[in-house]
Design a protein around this motif. Sequence first.
Motif, mmCIF file in Angstrom:
data_model
loop_
_atom_site.group_PDB
_atom_site.id
_atom_site.type_symbol
_atom_site.label_atom_id
_atom_site.label_comp_id
_atom_site.label_asym_id
_atom_site.label_seq_id
_atom_site.Cartn_x
_atom_site.Cartn_y
_atom_site.Cartn_z
ATOM 1 N N GLU A 43 0.835 -1.207 0.000
ATOM 2 C CA GLU A 43 0.000 0.000 0.000
ATOM 3 C C GLU A 43 0.869 1.257 0.000
ATOM 4 O OE1 GLU A 43 -3.707 1.656 -0.380
ATOM 5 O OE2 GLU A 43 -3.184 -0.479 -0.336
ATOM 6 N N ARG A 44 1.887 1.281 0.826
ATOM 7 C CA ARG A 44 2.770 2.444 0.880
ATOM 8 C C ARG A 44 3.576 2.580 -0.400
ATOM 9 N NH1 ARG A 44 4.863 1.424 7.128
ATOM 10 N NH2 ARG A 44 3.149 2.523 8.175
ATOM 11 N N ALA A 45 3.955 1.429 -0.986
ATOM 12 C CA ALA A 45 4.773 1.452 -2.204
ATOM 13 C C ALA A 45 4.027 2.010 -3.407
ATOM 14 C CB ALA A 45 5.272 0.041 -2.511
ATOM 15 N N LYS A 46 2.725 2.199 -3.279
ATOM 16 C CA LYS A 46 1.957 2.810 -4.366
ATOM 17 C C LYS A 46 2.199 4.315 -4.445
ATOM 18 C CE LYS A 46 -1.875 -0.527 -4.078
ATOM 19 N NZ LYS A 46 -3.315 -0.696 -3.723
ATOM 20 N N ILE A 47 2.590 4.915 -3.320
ATOM 21 C CA ILE A 47 2.710 6.372 -3.288
ATOM 22 C C ILE A 47 4.133 6.869 -3.012
ATOM 23 C CG2 ILE A 47 0.303 6.770 -2.691
ATOM 24 C CD1 ILE A 47 1.109 7.011 0.233
ATOM 25 N N VAL A 48 5.020 5.967 -2.544
ATOM 26 C CA VAL A 48 6.426 6.337 -2.325
ATOM 27 C C VAL A 48 7.299 5.188 -2.814
ATOM 28 C CG1 VAL A 48 5.978 7.846 -0.337
ATOM 29 C CG2 VAL A 48 6.422 5.393 0.025
ATOM 30 N N ASP A 49 8.590 5.447 -2.946
ATOM 31 C CA ASP A 49 9.550 4.398 -3.288
ATOM 32 C C ASP A 49 10.290 3.968 -2.026
ATOM 33 O OD1 ASP A 49 8.931 4.272 -5.945
ATOM 34 O OD2 ASP A 49 10.567 5.586 -6.595
ATOM 35 N N PHE A 50 10.686 2.688 -1.994
ATOM 36 C CA PHE A 50 11.445 2.148 -0.872
ATOM 37 C C PHE A 50 12.825 1.713 -1.332
ATOM 38 C CE2 PHE A 50 7.261 1.525 1.093
ATOM 39 C CZ PHE A 50 7.525 1.846 2.420
ATOM 40 N N SER A 51 13.770 1.796 -0.409
ATOM 41 C CA SER A 51 15.081 1.185 -0.632
ATOM 42 C C SER A 51 14.936 -0.318 -0.471
ATOM 43 C CB SER A 51 16.082 1.706 0.400
ATOM 44 O OG SER A 51 15.758 1.186 1.697
ATOM 45 N N ASP A 52 16.013 -1.039 -0.698
ATOM 46 C CA ASP A 52 16.050 -2.442 -0.329
ATOM 47 C C ASP A 52 15.861 -2.532 1.189
ATOM 48 O OD1 ASP A 52 16.570 -3.175 -2.957
ATOM 49 O OD2 ASP A 52 18.757 -3.140 -2.665
ATOM 50 N N PRO A 53 15.323 -3.636 1.706
ATOM 51 C CA PRO A 53 15.149 -3.767 3.157
ATOM 52 C C PRO A 53 16.481 -3.629 3.893
ATOM 53 C CG PRO A 53 13.984 -5.509 1.990
ATOM 54 C CD PRO A 53 14.854 -4.816 0.968
ATOM 55 N N TYR A 54 16.442 -2.966 5.042
ATOM 56 C CA TYR A 54 17.674 -2.812 5.818
ATOM 57 C C TYR A 54 17.534 -3.332 7.241
ATOM 58 C CZ TYR A 54 15.787 1.246 8.357
ATOM 59 O OH TYR A 54 15.022 2.067 9.154
ATOM 60 N N TYR A 55 16.310 -3.785 7.617
ATOM 61 C CA TYR A 55 16.132 -4.327 8.961
ATOM 62 C C TYR A 55 14.929 -5.264 8.973
ATOM 63 C CZ TYR A 55 16.025 -4.616 14.051
ATOM 64 O OH TYR A 55 16.062 -5.073 15.333
ATOM 65 N N ASP A 56 15.115 -6.465 9.543
ATOM 66 C CA ASP A 56 14.025 -7.433 9.679
ATOM 67 C C ASP A 56 13.385 -7.271 11.050
ATOM 68 O OD1 ASP A 56 14.489 -8.547 7.168
ATOM 69 O OD2 ASP A 56 15.966 -9.959 7.958
ATOM 70 N N SER A 57 12.049 -7.158 11.060
ATOM 71 C CA SER A 57 11.355 -6.919 12.316
ATOM 72 C C SER A 57 10.054 -7.720 12.365
ATOM 73 C CB SER A 57 11.058 -5.417 12.477
ATOM 74 O OG SER A 57 10.448 -5.150 13.723
ATOM 75 N N GLY A 58 9.143 -7.310 13.236
ATOM 76 C CA GLY A 58 7.845 -7.934 13.412
ATOM 77 C C GLY A 58 7.126 -7.220 14.541
ATOM 78 N N LEU A 59 6.004 -7.751 14.976
ATOM 79 C CA LEU A 59 5.195 -7.116 16.008
ATOM 80 C C LEU A 59 5.128 -8.019 17.239
ATOM 81 C CD1 LEU A 59 2.241 -6.007 13.693
ATOM 82 C CD2 LEU A 59 4.259 -4.669 14.320
ATOM 83 N N GLN A 60 5.134 -7.396 18.437
ATOM 84 C CA GLN A 60 5.052 -8.176 19.665
ATOM 85 C C GLN A 60 4.170 -7.503 20.709
ATOM 86 O OE1 GLN A 60 9.252 -9.292 20.686
ATOM 87 N NE2 GLN A 60 8.409 -11.371 20.609
ATOM 88 N N ILE A 61 3.777 -8.308 21.687
ATOM 89 C CA ILE A 61 2.888 -7.864 22.756
ATOM 90 C C ILE A 61 3.708 -7.515 23.993
ATOM 91 C CG2 ILE A 61 0.957 -8.516 24.249
ATOM 92 C CD1 ILE A 61 0.289 -10.681 22.104
ATOM 93 N N LEU A 62 3.336 -6.419 24.638
ATOM 94 C CA LEU A 62 3.953 -5.993 25.893
ATOM 95 C C LEU A 62 2.852 -5.867 26.938
ATOM 96 C CD1 LEU A 62 6.810 -4.981 26.967
ATOM 97 C CD2 LEU A 62 5.864 -2.681 26.712
ATOM 98 N N VAL A 63 3.060 -6.462 28.095
ATOM 99 C CA VAL A 63 2.095 -6.377 29.191
ATOM 100 C C VAL A 63 2.837 -6.068 30.489
ATOM 101 C CG1 VAL A 63 0.431 -7.956 28.124
ATOM 102 C CG2 VAL A 63 2.234 -8.876 29.614
ATOM 103 N N LYS A 64 2.082 -5.808 31.540
ATOM 104 C CA LYS A 64 2.710 -5.598 32.838
ATOM 105 C C LYS A 64 3.365 -6.890 33.318
ATOM 106 C CE LYS A 64 0.133 -1.692 34.735
ATOM 107 N NZ LYS A 64 -0.698 -1.224 35.870
ATOM 108 N N ALA A 65 4.374 -6.742 34.144
ATOM 109 C CA ALA A 65 5.181 -7.876 34.576
ATOM 110 C C ALA A 65 4.369 -8.928 35.326
ATOM 111 C CB ALA A 65 6.328 -7.386 35.452
#
Length: 251
Positions: free
Chosen positions: A98-120
């Motif tokens: 979706e973002r690549a439709k309106i801007v250009d991207f470089s090659d990937p430079y960092y692998d990530s993902g999403l995680q959950i954070l809760v109280k200890a």
Amino acid sequence: MKTALTSTALAAVMMIAGAGLAHSETLTVATDPSFVPFEMMDQKSGEMVGFDMDIIAELSERAGFDYEVRTMDFNGIIPAVQTGNVDIAIAGITITDERAKIVDFSDPYYDSGLQILVKADQEDVTSIDDLSGMRVGTKIGSTSFDYLQETLGETSTITPYPGSADMYMALLGGSVDAVFYDAPNVGYFSQTRGKDKVKVVGPLYEGQQYGIVFTKDSEWVKPVNEALASMKEDGTYDSIHAKWFGSSSDE
């Protein structure tokens, strides 16, 4: 002979001029000052520091441009590049179709993902499904917000915050039951300001890759990609990664 000497002299002048032009263009680089440890304000120097800031500094040297950093809320970064108000953006920005439709991207430079954070002391949350019916904080304009809307939009109260610090304070203060956001940022907070107060739970969701953002058809995409490749080949990238994350990017 005179003509040959003149031509040689002229060529030398042109080479010198060309070398001087290598950094003659100053580009505006947008970033989000709250995405630690990728970018954050050094309170002593007043300068932006972080993993992304080291990356863009090295890329500018290798690709041949000067730059000035402009900070803004994450939600406004893609529109700013799209409209040409800034030339480049680096802020842990996930590459999406979706973002690549309106801007250009470089090659990937960092692998990530999403995680959950809760109280200890939270023992009831071990996966995204456990957040059903809960209050979940995330960052406005992020892919984590989109993921939550698609996954829990009908069962949970999802609150987008303008900055990552805001959502973390909301968790500590009890305004939300969990935070769902980019893994490196969540992990960094859990080991720094949130140490012993919060914990990361569950698997990594939505494997993602960060890219540097450019205006459409930017002439800088190719030289930046070449510079990024050379950084990875000669070990510079791994050195920067180790500086901010404490390990090689391959570990």
